[in-house]
Design an enzyme around this catalytic site. Structure first.
Site: not given
Length: 295
Positions: A65-68, A101
């Site tokens: 979950s890199a956009k957490n 991303d």
């Protein structure tokens, strides 16, 4: 069961190794749980834990979950606690996230904080140039370039030197992909830097050349038409301020001609083009009125 145990431990205020492991399990199940992230940080502080071990933990979460938001907030706390020596590790962490991303806002925001704190401006400029070489449409990279530029103005002897260097660089990138709005937006942004005035674009004949070269390659290039019209608008404004009504009228008419082409190239922005035309018509009317009065 784990959730119940978690609540009980929170109520008791326990801060121990078993609670640290429990927060790992809880975050693995719900990485957006702000309360658990915060409690984990408090446990780490209480235990005087080796914070470098958190790198592996946060990387595992980033892989999933890199956009957490909570992840990046925790990473920010780690970087602040561990000091500037961790800058390269933080930049690599950001790079890994951006490789997956390129528009990861959290990674870019974290990167800006780290670069600002460590002063790695030259390294960051080189990184951004590499990204733009790979993908000239990378709007996030263009934004980061402007961020670095804003913080390195003192590296140039004058505003003229800065504009010359950046206009040359941007012109080369526009030549690669003329209709790339990111590059054109960056170009406009240069004239918002400290020391620039509203009509400074009119003082840069290079702007005219950039627009004409793009239009020679792509006659309906919308951002080039938009920029060329603004260049003429700036010329008209400058001439009007200098009481050169004839020159102002000529520049306004050229600008209106360009906007007529833009309206055909991009009819979706009809209201925008009409607004721009209204601005030039007002300038033209004043210039003609002054011209008649002085005749």
């Amino acid at each position: 069961m784990c959730s119940i145990m978690h609540c009980c431990l929170l109520l008791q205020g326990e801060k121990s190794e078993r609670v640290l492991q429990l927060t790992s399990d809880m975050i693995a199940g719900n990485s957006a749980d702000y309360t658990t992230w915060q409690y984990r940080w408090e446990v780490l502080q209480e235990l005087h834990a080796d914070l470098t071990q958190e790198y592996d933990f946060t990387r595992r979460i980033a892989d999933e979950s890199a956009k957490n938001y909570q992840l990046w907030n925790h990473r920010r706390k780690l970087a602040k606690a561990l000091g500037p020596d961790t800058a390269q590790a933080e930049l690599q962490f950001c790079k890994d996230a951006l490789d997956a991303d390129a528009k990861n806002y959290h990674a870019w925001a974290h990167r800006q904080v780290v670069v600002s704190a460590a002063g790695h401006w030259q390294q960051e400029m080189e990184y951004v140039q590499q990204l733009l070489q790979e993908d000239v449409r990378n709007n996030s990279a263009w934004n980061q370039r402007f961020f670095v530029l804003q913080h390195t103005l003192d590296q140039y002897h004058s505003l003229a030197e800065l504009l010359d260097a950046e206009l040359n660089y941007t012109a080369a990138q526009i030549a690669r992909v003329p209709d790339n709005e990111s590059a054109w937006n960056y170009l406009w942004g240069l004239f918002t830097l400290p020391g620039c005035k509203q009509n400074d674009m009119a003082r840069q004949e290079r702007m005219y050349v950039i627009c004409q070269e793009a239009l020679a390659d792509s006659p309906s290039c919308k951002p080039a038409l938009d920029t060329l019209a603004h260049y003429y608008y700036s010329l008209a404004l400058t001439a009007a301020e200098q009481h050169a009504s004839a020159q102002a009228a000529v520049a306004a008419r050229y600008g209106l001609a360009v906007l007529a082409r833009a309206a055909i190239a991009d009819p979706v922005k009809d209201n925008y083009w009409r607004y721009r035309e209204q601005q030039l018509h007002q300038l033209l009317a004043k210039a003609e009125q002054v011209g008649k009065g002085s005749a």
